[in-house]
Write an enzyme that holds these catalytic residues in place. Structure first.
Site, short mmCIF file in Angstrom:
data_model
loop_
_atom_site.label_atom_id
_atom_site.label_comp_id
_atom_site.label_asym_id
_atom_site.label_seq_id
_atom_site.Cartn_x
_atom_site.Cartn_y
_atom_site.Cartn_z
N GLY A 79 -9.04 -10.42 -50.97
CA GLY A 79 -10.02 -11.31 -50.37
C GLY A 79 -9.66 -11.62 -48.94
O GLY A 79 -8.85 -10.92 -48.32
N ASP A 205 -15.45 -25.68 -51.92
CA ASP A 205 -15.91 -24.30 -52.16
C ASP A 205 -15.98 -24.03 -53.65
O ASP A 205 -15.52 -22.99 -54.13
CB ASP A 205 -14.99 -23.30 -51.46
#
Length: 391
Positions: A79, A205
């Site tokens: 990521g 998030d």
């Protein structure tokens, strides 16, 4: 086996995370970690937040040994932070172990070219290093050796909620309705704990890929790389630059940069909608009017007779319309445009627990009174909205 850390972004989801400024040296970077504090947080009945981090400090040599020198076959995902590897540690000493002995951990390795990665690494240490709760992923330790920055987490065998809902892997089993409710309740419990601490912690998030599952499908919230302490001194919000993932970001935060505790509640509502429909929050492969799940599905949630049409077809026959309607009503409250009208996560948790109880009673009732022609009051066959599946 799914990813142990949901660090891979879906091809149909765009990230709003920012790149932070360059840091001049390793020494100055490490001093920032020592200077930051998340102190003053209270102890909860089911979890606690410590004054100082309680983790093992690993050497880079140990990290290389635990991952077989970061070999490709140990790679679990990648990521914005960097790559995630499977590693092995001894139970008592947390020293490197041979594959097949000891226990498995997930090791995040910072991409040295990523400034974003360093900021998130620092935040993970400062938050997860002090937090202990059954529904938050455990950070076992970290490494800051020369220019190498790594994080060592408990391994979550079933991967992310996202990988199961949208079946990123062909051999991934679809989640049952009962399991989906359990996962939602676990995640709500984790968020409620964060929000009720003295210095409220805002995840910022919250999304399906940041809900990880252990071998028994117990859910734990992960990725505190952009977490923030909540407002203090009587303020209602924190003013900060917009960071999050498109489709989950609350409208007030998106438009003003004002971050509220209940901004997380909006993201939770979006996840509930994904759990019900089996569809992604944002998917550019869908027709234009259907690409934003909230905008598309929200009108259906107001009408009980429409609930069946939006439910994931893989759930057919598994849920009662009463339970599905209650989840729909809760979802509507969570995705309210005005943050003041959203419920607290404590309220969300209590509601989900009561829905689970109703679901259990319904199952018992069906066993006692099997469906037959002599019971015309039972619902007729349901025709579900058929949703395309995307890997």
């Amino acid at each position: 086996m799914g990813l142990c850390l949901a660090s891979l972004a879906s091809p149909s989801t765009r990230s709003l995370r920012y790149e932070s400024k360059n840091v001049s040296s390793s020494k100055s970077r490490y001093s920032e970690i020592e200077s930051e504090s998340v102190s003053g947080l209270i102890v909860s009945k089911s979890g606690k937040i410590l004054e100082t981090p309680n983790m093992k400090v690993f050497s880079y040599v140990e990290m290389k040994a635990a991952t077989k020198n970061f070999k490709l076959d140990a790679l679990l995902g990648e990521g914005g932070f960097g790559k995630v590897y499977k590693g092995w540690l001894h139970h008592n000493t947390l020293t490197p172990a041979k594959p097949g002995s000891g226990f498995i951990v997930a090791i995040k390795k910072l991409n040295t070219q990523s400034n974003q990665g360093f900021q998130e690494w620092k935040s993970e240490v400062n938050f997860l290093g002090r937090i202990s709760h059954p529904n938050l992923v455990k950070l076992l330790g970290y490494c800051m050796d020369d220019k190498e920055l790594l994080l060592v987490y408990e391994f979550m065998q079933k991967g992310s909620l996202e990988s199961h809902l949208f079946r990123r892997h062909v051999n991934t089993e679809p989640l049952s309705w009962n399991t989906r409710l359990k996962i939602a309740t676990d995640a709500a419990r984790g968020l409620a704990f964060l929000h009720t601490s003295e210095k409220k912690v805002i995840h910022r998030d919250f999304k399906a890929s940041n809900i990880l599952l252990d071998g028994n499908y117990n859910a734990k919230i992960s990725d505190f790389g952009v977490a923030k302490l909540g407002p203090s001194g009587g303020d209602s919000h924190v003013s900060t630059r917009i960071i999050g993932t498109l489709g989950y970001v609350a409208p007030e935060y998106m438009s003003t940069g004002h971050l509220y505790v209940k901004s997380d509640v909006y993201g939770f509502g979006v996840v509930l909608l994904e759990i019900m429909t089996g569809l992604r929050a944002i998917d550019i492969k869908r027709p234009k009017a259907e690409q934003n799940l909230v905008e598309w599905i929200k009108p259906f949630l107001y009408k009980k007779r429409e609930i069946k049409s939006i439910m994931d077809e893989k759930l057919e026959g598994q849920y009662s319309i009463k339970a599905a309607t209650q989840v729909a009503q809760l979802t509507l409250k969570c995705i309210e445009s005005n943050h003041k009208n959203r419920p607290s996560m404590q309220h969300v948790l209590h509601t989900l627990e009561s829905i689970q109880a109703v679901n259990v009673e319904t199952k018992k009732s069906k066993k006692l009174h099997p469906r037959s022609a002599t019971f015309p009051h039972f619902p007729q066959p349901i025709y579900h909205y058929s949703a395309p599946m995307y890997p």
